[in-house]
Design a protein around this motif. Structure first.
Motif, PDB file in Angstrom:
ATOM      1  N   ARG A  69      -8.386  -3.800  12.454  1.00 16.16           N
ATOM      2  CA  ARG A  69      -7.187  -3.968  11.623  1.00 16.16           C
ATOM      3  C   ARG A  69      -5.976  -3.283  12.236  1.00 16.16           C
ATOM      4  O   ARG A  69      -6.088  -2.273  12.885  1.00 16.16           O
ATOM      5  CB  ARG A  69      -7.401  -3.493  10.179  1.00 16.16           C
ATOM      6  CG  ARG A  69      -8.658  -4.004   9.561  1.00 16.16           C
ATOM      7  CD  ARG A  69      -8.473  -5.049   8.483  1.00 16.16           C
ATOM      8  NE  ARG A  69      -7.440  -4.749   7.544  1.00 16.16           N
ATOM      9  CZ  ARG A  69      -6.357  -5.533   7.376  1.00 16.16           C
ATOM     10  NH1 ARG A  69      -6.192  -6.609   8.082  1.00 16.16           N
ATOM     11  NH2 ARG A  69      -5.460  -5.215   6.467  1.00 16.16           N
ATOM     12  N   ALA A 116      -0.290 -17.548   1.768  1.00 15.99           N
ATOM     13  CA  ALA A 116       0.040 -18.643   2.680  1.00 15.99           C
ATOM     14  C   ALA A 116      -1.191 -19.211   3.393  1.00 15.99           C
ATOM     15  O   ALA A 116      -1.389 -20.429   3.408  1.00 15.99           O
ATOM     16  CB  ALA A 116       1.073 -18.160   3.693  1.00 15.99           C
ATOM     17  N   ALA A 173      -6.068 -14.448   9.875  1.00 15.72           N
ATOM     18  CA  ALA A 173      -6.873 -13.782   8.829  1.00 15.72           C
ATOM     19  C   ALA A 173      -6.404 -14.198   7.434  1.00 15.72           C
ATOM     20  O   ALA A 173      -5.203 -14.267   7.162  1.00 15.72           O
ATOM     21  CB  ALA A 173      -6.760 -12.280   8.985  1.00 15.72           C
ATOM     22  N   ILE A 174      -7.358 -14.467   6.571  1.00 15.88           N
ATOM     23  CA  ILE A 174      -7.006 -14.898   5.208  1.00 15.88           C
ATOM     24  C   ILE A 174      -6.677 -13.680   4.352  1.00 15.88           C
ATOM     25  O   ILE A 174      -5.821 -13.723   3.474  1.00 15.88           O
ATOM     26  CB  ILE A 174      -8.184 -15.681   4.574  1.00 15.88           C
ATOM     27  CG1 ILE A 174      -8.594 -16.832   5.476  1.00 15.88           C
ATOM     28  CG2 ILE A 174      -7.834 -16.179   3.176  1.00 15.88           C
ATOM     29  CD1 ILE A 174      -9.901 -17.499   5.084  1.00 15.88           C
ATOM     30  N   ARG A 206       4.655 -16.143   7.605  1.00 16.20           N
ATOM     31  CA  ARG A 206       6.066 -16.392   7.351  1.00 16.20           C
ATOM     32  C   ARG A 206       6.807 -15.088   7.128  1.00 16.20           C
ATOM     33  O   ARG A 206       6.211 -14.020   7.206  1.00 16.20           O
ATOM     34  CB  ARG A 206       6.239 -17.322   6.164  1.00 16.20           C
ATOM     35  CG  ARG A 206       5.132 -17.315   5.149  1.00 16.20           C
ATOM     36  CD  ARG A 206       5.269 -18.377   4.106  1.00 16.20           C
ATOM     37  NE  ARG A 206       5.173 -19.717   4.620  1.00 16.20           N
ATOM     38  CZ  ARG A 206       6.220 -20.496   4.920  1.00 16.20           C
ATOM     39  NH1 ARG A 206       7.445 -20.054   4.733  1.00 16.20           N
ATOM     40  NH2 ARG A 206       6.041 -21.702   5.371  1.00 16.20           N
ATOM     41  N   GLN A 215       1.452 -11.217  -1.759  1.00 17.50           N
ATOM     42  CA  GLN A 215       0.147 -10.618  -1.495  1.00 17.50           C
ATOM     43  C   GLN A 215      -0.508 -10.218  -2.792  1.00 17.50           C
ATOM     44  O   GLN A 215       0.131  -9.604  -3.650  1.00 17.50           O
ATOM     45  CB  GLN A 215       0.332  -9.353  -0.658  1.00 17.50           C
ATOM     46  CG  GLN A 215      -0.151  -9.466   0.750  1.00 17.50           C
ATOM     47  CD  GLN A 215      -0.135  -8.126   1.465  1.00 17.50           C
ATOM     48  OE1 GLN A 215      -0.550  -7.096   0.920  1.00 17.50           O
ATOM     49  NE2 GLN A 215       0.352  -8.127   2.679  1.00 17.50           N
ATOM     50  N   THR A 265       0.802  -1.236   0.000  1.00 16.79           N
ATOM     51  CA  THR A 265       0.000   0.000   0.000  1.00 16.79           C
ATOM     52  C   THR A 265       0.839   1.293   0.000  1.00 16.79           C
ATOM     53  O   THR A 265       0.535   2.208  -0.767  1.00 16.79           O
ATOM     54  CB  THR A 265      -1.003  -0.023   1.170  1.00 16.79           C
ATOM     55  OG1 THR A 265      -1.616  -1.312   1.187  1.00 16.79           O
ATOM     56  CG2 THR A 265      -2.069   1.030   1.016  1.00 16.79           C
TER      57      THR A 265
HETATM   58  P1  HAM Z   1      -2.304  -6.932   6.181  1.00 22.86           P
HETATM   59  O1  HAM Z   1      -3.505  -7.313   6.978  1.00 22.86           O
HETATM   60  O2  HAM Z   1      -1.090  -6.570   6.928  1.00 22.86           O
HETATM   61  O3  HAM Z   1      -2.750  -5.760   5.224  1.00 22.86           O
HETATM   62  O4  HAM Z   1      -1.946  -8.105   5.202  1.00 22.86           O
HETATM   63  C1  HAM Z   1      -2.893  -8.560   4.276  1.00 22.86           C
HETATM   64  C2  HAM Z   1      -2.825 -10.066   4.156  1.00 22.86           C
HETATM   65  O5  HAM Z   1      -1.506 -10.459   3.803  1.00 22.86           O
HETATM   66  C3  HAM Z   1      -3.122 -10.842   5.418  1.00 22.86           C
HETATM   67  O6  HAM Z   1      -4.496 -10.982   5.634  1.00 22.86           O
HETATM   68  C4  HAM Z   1      -2.458 -12.167   5.102  1.00 22.86           C
HETATM   69  O7  HAM Z   1      -3.239 -12.889   4.180  1.00 22.86           O
HETATM   70  C5  HAM Z   1      -1.215 -11.718   4.353  1.00 22.86           C
HETATM   71  N1  HAM Z   1      -0.055 -11.612   5.244  1.00 22.86           N
HETATM   72  C6  HAM Z   1       0.347 -10.557   5.966  1.00 22.86           C
HETATM   73  N2  HAM Z   1       1.462 -10.835   6.648  1.00 22.86           N
HETATM   74  C7  HAM Z   1       1.799 -12.100   6.335  1.00 22.86           C
HETATM   75  C8  HAM Z   1       2.877 -12.990   6.710  1.00 22.86           C
HETATM   76  N3  HAM Z   1       3.836 -12.622   7.534  1.00 22.86           N
HETATM   77  N4  HAM Z   1       2.893 -14.235   6.175  1.00 22.86           N
HETATM   78  C9  HAM Z   1       1.930 -14.634   5.324  1.00 22.86           C
HETATM   79  N5  HAM Z   1       0.911 -13.852   4.943  1.00 22.86           N
HETATM   80  C10 HAM Z   1       0.833 -12.607   5.439  1.00 22.86           C
HETATM   81  C11 HAM Z   1      -1.913  -5.133   4.384  1.00 22.86           C
HETATM   82  O8  HAM Z   1      -0.811  -5.485   4.130  1.00 22.86           O
HETATM   83  C12 HAM Z   1      -2.564  -3.972   3.660  1.00 22.86           C
HETATM   84  N6  HAM Z   1      -1.506  -3.247   2.966  1.00 22.86           N
HETATM   85  C13 HAM Z   1      -3.646  -4.464   2.746  1.00 22.86           C
HETATM   86  C14 HAM Z   1      -4.301  -3.360   1.966  1.00 22.86           C
HETATM   87  C15 HAM Z   1      -4.170  -3.133   0.632  1.00 22.86           C
HETATM   88  N7  HAM Z   1      -5.084  -2.447   2.476  1.00 22.86           N
HETATM   89  C16 HAM Z   1      -5.467  -1.634   1.492  1.00 22.86           C
HETATM   90  N8  HAM Z   1      -4.920  -2.043   0.382  1.00 22.86           N
END
Ligand code: HAM
Length: 559
Positions: free
Chosen positions: A405, A455, A426-427, A226, A231, A189
């Motif tokens: 969030r 993942a 969270a998915i 992980r 993403q 983002t």
């Molecule tokens: P976030 O909730 O930090 O949001 O991450 C979005 C998704 O990325 C999570 O729901 C999960 O599916 C995946 N995710 C995050 N961290 C990890 C990790 N360490 N390992 C595996 N999967 C992971 C954001 O990142 C925001 N930038 C989303 C967004 C886009 N909001 C507005 N636009």
């Protein structure tokens, strides 16, 4: 006894001399006749040699032997090639063959699954009319430093002069050779915001962009979390209405349906940060604490409630306000929320307003504006639920005030995809972030989007037995029946590839048994054999592997 390097060298030279006879050796025909008569029998007839070839006597010479390949690699194609020189011992560095902790290799079978997933991400984005974008994995560190004290931070590395800046704890950051502070992106983002600001007025709104990119977070490893993940993001810039959120959730539902996930497997918890904002306002909690409070509350399912209370209190939230907050967060119906919102709004009497405005840390005008926006959260949510009905995904979404969030920049509706069995993290998650651009010095634009990791969804697919069978599929295997026919076989392969057919060309002289095994491994539809007598007539042999039907076909009629 340790090997003597000099002796090894001499031995190696001798072997090379011996192997220089290899072309002659390999040119011996593998088949009793280089014509296609073999097709009637799958048996490989060995050429008559002055000595019998056994895997043992061949392997003692060179690993290139066909017989060794048949016998030892089980038809899966073995490693072959000339002997390599002995390693120079001081250069040998035994490495850990595992990838760094929290990262993954993608061998072919994993890569097929990843490609399948990404293909579905891209297809859904295309169905919704989004354009693909990407940004560098390496960004300037400043892009990810925010003051809100998010999960992605490092309070132990307080670096700014004011000692106020939190560096993202999970950030992979370092100084490059040009002394610039850089970071591997933990999310997409901020890069999107940067690019939107850079493009300025040259873009026509609304922007509908999607990206599939690798993100890095130095995170504690749990199931589905992980240190490196991909993403899928979809974002809409320039639409202030909740129609944008409704469209985004619709795209995720479309994705779930495509891959076999139903509303009984997965749901979306939806809320609005404006709900919290209203509670905080009622308790005269300054706006600048808002982000911090959201981030503490986001941990509600991860740490004990007492810890949450403690953190809220130490952030400056009064005891009354903490209780009220926790009460509001437990509301799970929009009707109840509406009642609560009205009650909250009425409870802000003039006395409180006066007290609030007197507090110098609070912007009175902002406060007045907020008062006028009472019930906005409820209105947004009602609209979203009504649109969900029209889109046809009502059964997928539910109101849950506890969803706030963990990222500071959200300003309105927020949502998270969760598995109904409650086994996984969270998915996916997203929301509205109307004020992110101005934090980077740009002009704000209404914006919302989501991130969907690669993942957790795979874990869910495993749980549900929905991992698709994705085997390697090459349409044709083309094989020369004689080493002299490798050129013609290459011509056949090029011809087919030119017609859009995938071809696995057998690059070495291999017995037919090996070729059949390989054809089975790569799920080839056809075996194309190039034999000398057929080739002289401008023909090749074709064997349809599913039916064992076989025929000859003219080269220019080969489709
Ligand atoms: P976030 O909730 O930090 O949001 O991450 C979005 C998704 O990325 C999570 O729901 C999960 O599916 C995946 N995710 C995050 N961290 C990890 C990790 N360490 N390992 C595996 N999967 C992971 C954001 O990142 C925001 N930038 C989303 C967004 C886009 N909001 C507005 N636009």
């Amino acid at each position: 006894m340790p090997a003597n390097p000099a002796a090894l060298h001499i031995l190696h030279q001798r072997l090379n001399v011996y192997l220089s006879f290899k072309p002659f050796f390999l040119s011996l025909p593998h088949f009793s006749s280089p014509s296609l008569s073999f097709v009637h029998s799958r048996r490989f007839l060995r050429p008559r040699l002055p000595f019998p070839i056994t895997p043992r006597n061949l392997s003692s010479l060179s690993s290139t032997s066909a017989a060794q390949s048949v016998g030892e690699d089980g038809g899966g194609g073995g490693r072959s090639g000339a002997l390599s020189p002995p390693p120079i011992t001081e250069d040998v560095q035994k490495i850990d063959v595992n990838p760094p902790k929290g990262t993954r290799d993608f061998p072919p079978e994993e890569m097929r699954l990843r490609n399948w997933l990404f293909h579905n991400f891209r297809e859904v984005s295309r169905l919704f009319g989004f354009e693909e974008v990407d940004y560098p994995v390496l960004e300037s560190e400043a892009l990810f430093i925010r003051k809100a004290g998010e999960e992605i931070r490092d309070q132990s590395t307080v670096t700014s002069a004011k000692k106020k800046t939190y560096i993202i704890e999970q950030l992979y950051c370092f100084e490059d050779r040009g002394n610039r502070r850089v970071a591997l992106r933990p999310e997409l983002t901020p890069s999107l915001a940067r690019l939107v600001i850079q493009k300025g007025k040259s873009v026509s709104l609304p922007l509908k962009w999607f990206a599939v990119g690798q993100c890095w977070r130095y995170e504690r490893m749990t199931r589905g979390r992980r240190r490196e993940h991909y993403q899928w993001n979809m974002d809409i810039i320039g639409v202030p209405e909740v129609t944008a959120e409704a469209e985004l959730i619709s795209s995720i539902v479309t994705f779930f349906k495509r891959i076999g996930i139903t509303a009984s497997d997965v749901g979306f918890k939806v809320s609005s940060r404006k709900v919290l904002q209203e509670v905080l306002r009622c308790y005269s909690i300054p706006q600048n604490l808002f982000n911090k409070v959201c981030i503490i509350i986001d941990k509600i399912e991860k740490i004990p409630l007492d810890e949450i209370k403690k953190e809220l209190k130490s952030a400056g939230v009064s005891e009354d306000a903490v209780e009220e907050l926790l009460h509001v967060l437990s509301i799970n119906s929009l009707t109840k929320l509406e009642g609560k919102t009205k009650q909250l709004t009425q409870s802000i009497g003039f006395g409180k307003m006066y007290q609030f405005v007197k507090n110098e840390s609070v912007d009175a005008i902002l406060y007045a504006e907020m008062l006028g926006s009472a019930g906005e959260a409820v209105a947004d949510l009602k609209r979203l639920f009504s649109l969900a009905e029209k889109f046809g995904y009502s059964e997928w979404i539910e109101f849950d005030a506890s969803v706030v969030r963990g990222l500071a920049y959200y300003t309105g509706i927020v949502f998270e995809g969760f598995d109904r069995e409650g086994k996984l993290r969270a998915i996916c998650g997203g929301g509205r972030y109307d004020r992110l651009l101005s934090t980077f010095g740009g002009d704000d634009l209404p914006a919302c989007g989501f991130g969907f990791g690669d993942a957790v969804i795979v874990e869910l697919l495993k749980e549900k037995g929905l991992i698709p069978e994705l085997s390697l599929q090459v349409q044709n295997i083309v094989c020369a029946l004689d080493v002299d026919l490798q050129g013609p076989a290459a011509t056949v392969a090029s011809l087919l590839r030119g017609k859009g057919q995938s071809v696995d060309l057998v690059l070495e002289s291999k017995p037919l048994k090996w070729v059949f095994k390989r054809a089975a491994r790569i799920n080839a539809d056809r075996l194309i054999l190039v034999g000398s007598s057929e080739w002289q007539r401008g023909m090749v042999g074709v064997k349809i592997l599913s039916s064992a039907e076989q025929y000859e076909v003219k080269l220019d009629e080969l489709e």
